[in-house]
Design an enzyme around this catalytic site. Structure first.
Site, PDB file in Angstrom:
ATOM      1  N   CYS A 145       0.817  -1.110   0.116  1.00 16.50           N
ATOM      2  CA  CYS A 145      -0.160  -0.115  -0.099  1.00 16.50           C
ATOM      3  C   CYS A 145       0.732   1.440   0.019  1.00 16.50           C
ATOM      4  CB  CYS A 145      -0.654  -0.134   1.231  1.00 16.50           C
ATOM      5  SG  CYS A 145      -1.745   1.614   1.332  1.00 16.50           S
ATOM      6  N   CYS A 155      -0.165   6.620   6.991  1.00 20.34           N
ATOM      7  CA  CYS A 155      -1.285   6.259   7.284  1.00 20.34           C
ATOM      8  C   CYS A 155      -1.279   5.555   8.817  1.00 20.34           C
ATOM      9  CB  CYS A 155      -2.344   5.340   6.510  1.00 20.34           C
ATOM     10  SG  CYS A 155      -3.498   4.477   7.582  1.00 20.34           S
ATOM     11  N   CYS A 173      -1.774  -0.149   9.500  1.00 26.45           N
ATOM     12  CA  CYS A 173      -1.684  -1.470   9.155  1.00 26.45           C
ATOM     13  C   CYS A 173      -0.143  -1.737   9.347  1.00 26.45           C
ATOM     14  CB  CYS A 173      -2.088  -1.851   7.927  1.00 26.45           C
ATOM     15  SG  CYS A 173      -1.546  -0.976   6.383  1.00 26.45           S
ATOM     16  N   CYS A 209      -8.041   0.723   0.610  1.00 27.29           N
ATOM     17  CA  CYS A 209      -7.245   0.180   1.572  1.00 27.29           C
ATOM     18  C   CYS A 209      -7.303  -1.287   1.346  1.00 27.29           C
ATOM     19  CB  CYS A 209      -7.780   0.673   2.952  1.00 27.29           C
ATOM     20  SG  CYS A 209      -7.557  -0.035   4.339  1.00 27.29           S
ATOM     21  N   TYR A 250     -20.228  -6.610  29.581  1.00 28.73           N
ATOM     22  CA  TYR A 250     -19.654  -5.682  28.639  1.00 28.73           C
ATOM     23  C   TYR A 250     -20.512  -6.378  27.142  1.00 28.73           C
ATOM     24  CZ  TYR A 250     -15.932  -5.001  32.187  1.00 28.73           C
ATOM     25  OH  TYR A 250     -15.386  -4.835  33.434  1.00 28.73           O
ATOM     26  N   GLU A 271     -24.126  -3.927  30.117  1.00 25.37           N
ATOM     27  CA  GLU A 271     -23.480  -2.830  29.224  1.00 25.37           C
ATOM     28  C   GLU A 271     -23.942  -1.595  29.582  1.00 25.37           C
ATOM     29  OE1 GLU A 271     -21.711  -3.074  26.198  1.00 25.37           O
ATOM     30  OE2 GLU A 271     -22.072  -0.781  26.453  1.00 25.37           O
ATOM     31  N   ASP A 290     -16.219  -9.437  27.998  1.00 25.30           N
ATOM     32  CA  ASP A 290     -15.420  -9.038  26.745  1.00 25.30           C
ATOM     33  C   ASP A 290     -15.390  -7.511  26.989  1.00 25.30           C
ATOM     34  OD1 ASP A 290     -14.654  -8.605  24.302  1.00 25.30           O
ATOM     35  OD2 ASP A 290     -16.469  -8.820  23.337  1.00 25.30           O
ATOM     36  N   CYS A 346      -9.434  -8.025  23.234  1.00 23.66           N
ATOM     37  CA  CYS A 346      -8.672  -7.460  22.397  1.00 23.66           C
ATOM     38  C   CYS A 346      -7.220  -6.952  22.560  1.00 23.66           C
ATOM     39  CB  CYS A 346      -9.172  -6.524  21.514  1.00 23.66           C
ATOM     40  SG  CYS A 346      -9.904  -5.069  22.675  1.00 23.66           S
TER      41      CYS A 346
END
Ligand code: SAH
Length: 415
Positions: free
Chosen positions: A40, A46, A49, A123, A276, A297, A345, A372
């Site tokens: 890219c 940017c 990535c 992208c 969550y 939540e 989560d 995550c």
């Protein structure tokens, strides 16, 4: 002694992992036939990535290693589940609009850590149709005399365009983020856009008049269609409004959720808590296997979507509460509520002490932690493993190919 044990374990583990990676079919199978990584031209400016220039197999290896370094002290880390097609997976695409020095309209992403727009039409991570629609919109602006917003002078109308796509349904939502509610040529503009892209199912105007780095404002007007899209995950339909959270990689999300539900080991009678819970996705999928599910939540919009989603899918054994998850858990612990399984989560920052303390007091048989961020996951696992839990399984899932990010699911059992 402990060191020796670890060494022995890591040797065994290394051998098992080699075998397992070689055995992997589906998920990372295509990874075997290594193809040259795509390039890219703007990836470095940017900054979205970080791993895009690495072959996919290498990306996966790095992520596996990162998770192992942080978490292998808790349990064996399963081989990461990668994607067959690790490009163009993002179902949510957002472009900022601006003028370049010559006064031409450009659209693209903000340069990392700034508000300078890096112009780009394609992208490697984003849905290609979404990118195409954004380019079309840019091309239409001039003939409709729509000015792009200038952050410094506060002059102009169009700030951002957000496109969200339903992977399984093919539905497409375009959100036009404008600086003011007055949108002079909107009817003709919508007509022209729909003529060029009849696949668009809904168009929403979102008004963001504030000087903020948030893309979306509070006010919305539906310009065309129903104002939201739907997608199907693990056989259930979910409503996605412009502002509600929805995982960005639908292919890997199914794998993630199925792993979470499998780790919960429900037999149809359990009382499960989805903490969550966002729009209720995990809880709704688990509800088929449990006696009852309770979702909690903080975000009111998400809870509203969750309630609608439960009705839409005819899921009757689920209820939702809008509350801070930690406070809610404390209340449950005080009431000596009986909870068999907890899904959690949390956002990148992880959970907090109030939640984790209440969790250990509630003492469910199993806890399934979806994370995550392996660093905050490690911190929270250190806490839970001192409070009567043992990690039994750790499964990394590559939800974000091309980037440094990695998602993990951990199964914890009460000792
Ligand atoms: N499980 C969902 C959402 C995960 S994202 C899914 O897979 O789609 C994390 C969610 O935690 C977000 O919806 C966010 O609004 C919510 N959240 C953040 N802080 C919270 C808190 N203190 N209490 C309850 N929910 C919270």
């Amino acid at each position: 002694m402990q060191k020796e044990k670890n060494k022995d374990w890591s040797d065994r583990h290394r051998a098992a992992r080699k075998k397992s990676i070689a055995q992997q079919t589906g998920g990372a199978a295509a990874v075997q036939k290594e193809r040259k990584p795509e390039v890219c031209p703007v990836s470095r400016t940017c900054g979205g990535c970080q791993y895009i220039e690495l072959p996919y197999k290498k990306q996966l290896k790095k992520k596996q290693k990162a998770v192992e370094e942080l978490l292998s002290g808790f349990a064996e880390v399963e081989p990461i589940i990668g994607m067959e097609q690790p490009y163009h997976y993002r179902n949510k695409v957002s472009a900022a609009f601006a003028l370049d020095r010559k006064g031409h309209v450009i659209s693209g992403v903000y340069e990392e850590g700034s508000h300078r727009v890096v112009p780009t039409d394609h992208c490697l991570l984003e849905n290609e149709k979404a990118d195409e629609i954004i380019v079309t919109i840019r091309g239409l602006l001039r003939s409709f005399k729509i000015k792009v917003y200038d952050e410094d002078s506060g002059y102009g109308l169009l700030r951002h365009v957000l496109v969200r796509t339903g992977h399984a349904t093919g539905e497409i939502m375009v959100v036009l983020v404008t600086a003011s509610p007055v949108f002079p040529s909107k009817n003709n503009f919508i007509k022209a856009l729909r003529e060029r892209h009849p696949e668009i199912t809904t168009i929403v105007q979102n008004v963001n008049g504030r000087n903020t780095s948030m893309v979306l404002g509070e006010k919305e007007h539906v310009l065309y269609g129903k104002g939201y899209i739907e997608d199907i995950l693990c056989g259930k339909r979910f409503r996605i409004s412009p502002r509600s959270f929805y995982q960005v990689n639908p292919v890997q999300t199914e794998i993630l959720y199925r792993t979470a539900v499998r780790y919960a080991g429900c037999t149809g009678r359990e009382r499960a808590l989805d903490a969550y819970c966002g729009t209720g996705t995990i809880g709704m999928i688990a509800a088929d296997h449990a006696g009852e599910v309770i979702g909690v939540e903080l975000n009111g919009d998400a809870v509203r979507d969750a309630v609608t989603n439960a009705k839409r899918n005819g899921v009757k054994n689920i209820s939702f509460y809008q509350k801070d998850a930690g406070q809610f858990m404390c209340q449950l612990a005080q009431q000596k509520a009986k909870i068999d399984v907890v899904f959690m989560d949390p956002p990148r920052a992880g959970s907090d002490e109030a939640f984790l303390t209440a969790l250990s007091r509630l003492s469910p048989k199993r806890v399934v932690y979806v994370s995550c961020n392996p660093e905050t996951l490690r911190r929270d696992l250190l806490f839970l493993t001192k409070k009567g839990y043992k990690a039994e399984k750790i499964q990394p899932v590559d939800m974000f190919p091309g980037t440094v990010h990695v998602e993990s699911v951990v199964k914890l059992v009460r000792k």
